[in-house]
Write a protein that holds these residues in place. Sequence first.
Motif, PDB file in Angstrom:
ATOM      1  N   ASP A  72     116.015  49.197  40.997  1.00 41.97           N
ATOM      2  CA  ASP A  72     114.719  49.409  41.634  1.00 41.97           C
ATOM      3  C   ASP A  72     114.041  50.644  41.049  1.00 41.97           C
ATOM      4  O   ASP A  72     114.658  51.698  40.894  1.00 41.97           O
ATOM      5  CB  ASP A  72     114.888  49.588  43.141  1.00 41.97           C
ATOM      6  N   ASN A  73     112.759  50.485  40.717  1.00 40.53           N
ATOM      7  CA  ASN A  73     111.930  51.585  40.192  1.00 40.53           C
ATOM      8  C   ASN A  73     112.342  52.047  38.795  1.00 40.53           C
ATOM      9  O   ASN A  73     111.833  53.059  38.314  1.00 40.53           O
ATOM     10  CB  ASN A  73     111.925  52.776  41.160  1.00 40.53           C
ATOM     11  N   LEU A  76     116.524  37.057  28.814  1.00 39.80           N
ATOM     12  CA  LEU A  76     116.889  38.152  29.717  1.00 39.80           C
ATOM     13  C   LEU A  76     115.685  38.640  30.518  1.00 39.80           C
ATOM     14  O   LEU A  76     115.809  38.954  31.709  1.00 39.80           O
ATOM     15  CB  LEU A  76     117.511  39.295  28.926  1.00 39.80           C
ATOM     16  N   ILE A  77     114.531  38.707  29.870  1.00 39.83           N
ATOM     17  CA  ILE A  77     113.308  39.086  30.590  1.00 39.83           C
ATOM     18  C   ILE A  77     113.043  38.103  31.726  1.00 39.83           C
ATOM     19  O   ILE A  77     112.761  38.495  32.870  1.00 39.83           O
ATOM     20  CB  ILE A  77     112.098  39.137  29.629  1.00 39.83           C
ATOM     21  N   LYS A  78     113.157  36.823  31.434  1.00 39.21           N
ATOM     22  CA  LYS A  78     112.924  35.802  32.453  1.00 39.21           C
ATOM     23  C   LYS A  78     113.906  35.943  33.601  1.00 39.21           C
ATOM     24  O   LYS A  78     113.530  35.839  34.777  1.00 39.21           O
ATOM     25  CB  LYS A  78     113.037  34.408  31.836  1.00 39.21           C
ATOM     26  N   ILE A  80     113.461  42.214  39.536  1.00 35.32           N
ATOM     27  CA  ILE A  80     112.639  43.133  38.747  1.00 35.32           C
ATOM     28  C   ILE A  80     111.188  42.667  38.691  1.00 35.32           C
ATOM     29  O   ILE A  80     110.905  41.497  38.427  1.00 35.32           O
ATOM     30  CB  ILE A  80     113.204  43.271  37.317  1.00 35.32           C
ATOM     31  N   ASN A  81     110.267  43.602  38.924  1.00 39.84           N
ATOM     32  CA  ASN A  81     108.846  43.304  38.833  1.00 39.84           C
ATOM     33  C   ASN A  81     108.409  43.351  37.375  1.00 39.84           C
ATOM     34  O   ASN A  81     108.847  44.216  36.609  1.00 39.84           O
ATOM     35  CB  ASN A  81     108.073  44.342  39.657  1.00 39.84           C
ATOM     36  N   ALA A  82     107.540  42.444  36.979  1.00 36.19           N
ATOM     37  CA  ALA A  82     107.065  42.407  35.587  1.00 36.19           C
ATOM     38  C   ALA A  82     106.432  43.727  35.163  1.00 36.19           C
ATOM     39  O   ALA A  82     106.499  44.110  33.992  1.00 36.19           O
ATOM     40  CB  ALA A  82     106.064  41.266  35.411  1.00 36.19           C
ATOM     41  N   ALA A  83     105.858  44.452  36.104  1.00 33.83           N
ATOM     42  CA  ALA A  83     105.222  45.737  35.787  1.00 33.83           C
ATOM     43  C   ALA A  83     106.233  46.791  35.352  1.00 33.83           C
ATOM     44  O   ALA A  83     105.857  47.800  34.744  1.00 33.83           O
ATOM     45  CB  ALA A  83     104.448  46.239  36.998  1.00 33.83           C
ATOM     46  N   GLN A  84     107.509  46.569  35.657  1.00 34.42           N
ATOM     47  CA  GLN A  84     108.557  47.504  35.263  1.00 34.42           C
ATOM     48  C   GLN A  84     109.024  47.283  33.830  1.00 34.42           C
ATOM     49  O   GLN A  84     109.791  48.095  33.298  1.00 34.42           O
ATOM     50  CB  GLN A  84     109.785  47.347  36.171  1.00 34.42           C
ATOM     51  N   LYS A 128     103.682  38.316  31.822  1.00 31.64           N
ATOM     52  CA  LYS A 128     102.786  39.381  32.314  1.00 31.64           C
ATOM     53  C   LYS A 128     103.407  40.773  32.206  1.00 31.64           C
ATOM     54  O   LYS A 128     103.150  41.658  33.025  1.00 31.64           O
ATOM     55  CB  LYS A 128     102.376  39.120  33.776  1.00 31.64           C
ATOM     56  N   ILE A 129     104.219  40.979  31.184  1.00 30.18           N
ATOM     57  CA  ILE A 129     104.848  42.280  30.950  1.00 30.18           C
ATOM     58  C   ILE A 129     103.890  43.194  30.177  1.00 30.18           C
ATOM     59  O   ILE A 129     102.794  42.792  29.789  1.00 30.18           O
ATOM     60  CB  ILE A 129     106.179  42.109  30.186  1.00 30.18           C
TER      61      ILE A 129
END
Length: 270
Positions: A6-7, A22-24, A31-35, A54-55
Amino acid sequence: MKTQADNKSIGFIGAGVMGAALIKSLISNSINAAQIYVNEKSDDRAKQVKDQYKINLVSIQEIGQSCDVIFLAVKPQDLSSALSELSKTLSDSAILISIAAGKTTQFIESQLKTKNPVIRVMPNTPAQIGKGVSAISPGANASGADLSLAKNLLSNSGLVVEVSESNQDAVTALSGSGPAYFFSFVEAMINAGVKLGLTNEIATQLAIGTISGSAAMLKESGLDATTLRKNVTSPNGTTAAALSVFTDKDLEKIVLDAMTAAKKRAQELA
């Protein structure tokens, strides 16, 4: 429920098939895409990954400067140049997770000349549906907490096992390349079914259903592969006739030779 990740800002240097898998898996779970921050040298591939997940697309130096965890997901031959660029801004606290086949943690540590924790992983492509397997090995500077964080991230993609780094090339030969062996065998079953008179559609349905059902049975029955094989094989029956061909062609040696070739190639990439 909070996790260790987280974070955390997570960087990917390379977003090919395995990196994207791995991203998917991360985005599909905790995990949020913004991270997630990605550098991909192919403009077309970079656009595809950005549009799909949307990364954030950034430079390697930006990843080094701002990411807590960095996945090294480039081809082995591109790793040195990526590390050279990364070293210019790499944060002292960043954890590096390498999925570059054949490349040791010692190689990465020597290239960076830092004390950053390095963890070597051999994943496989079923990670993109949460059914992958990853073998993980810590480098000299990786703590138990670093390893735990890496396992936590990779568990989003499926099973994670810890192995000695000296066994990573064998893992590459078995599970890293293994999905391709499996798909090749399924292709052969389908083609044989068509040659024996089935339509391609029916042969495909039967092959996939048979393989997926057998895999589930192996996982869930509590019985080993040898026992399950024997249970299907009646003396002098149809299955015995087919298996005798495998025996005559020395299937076990064919598989060993193939995996040995894969291991040798992994060693050549070191």
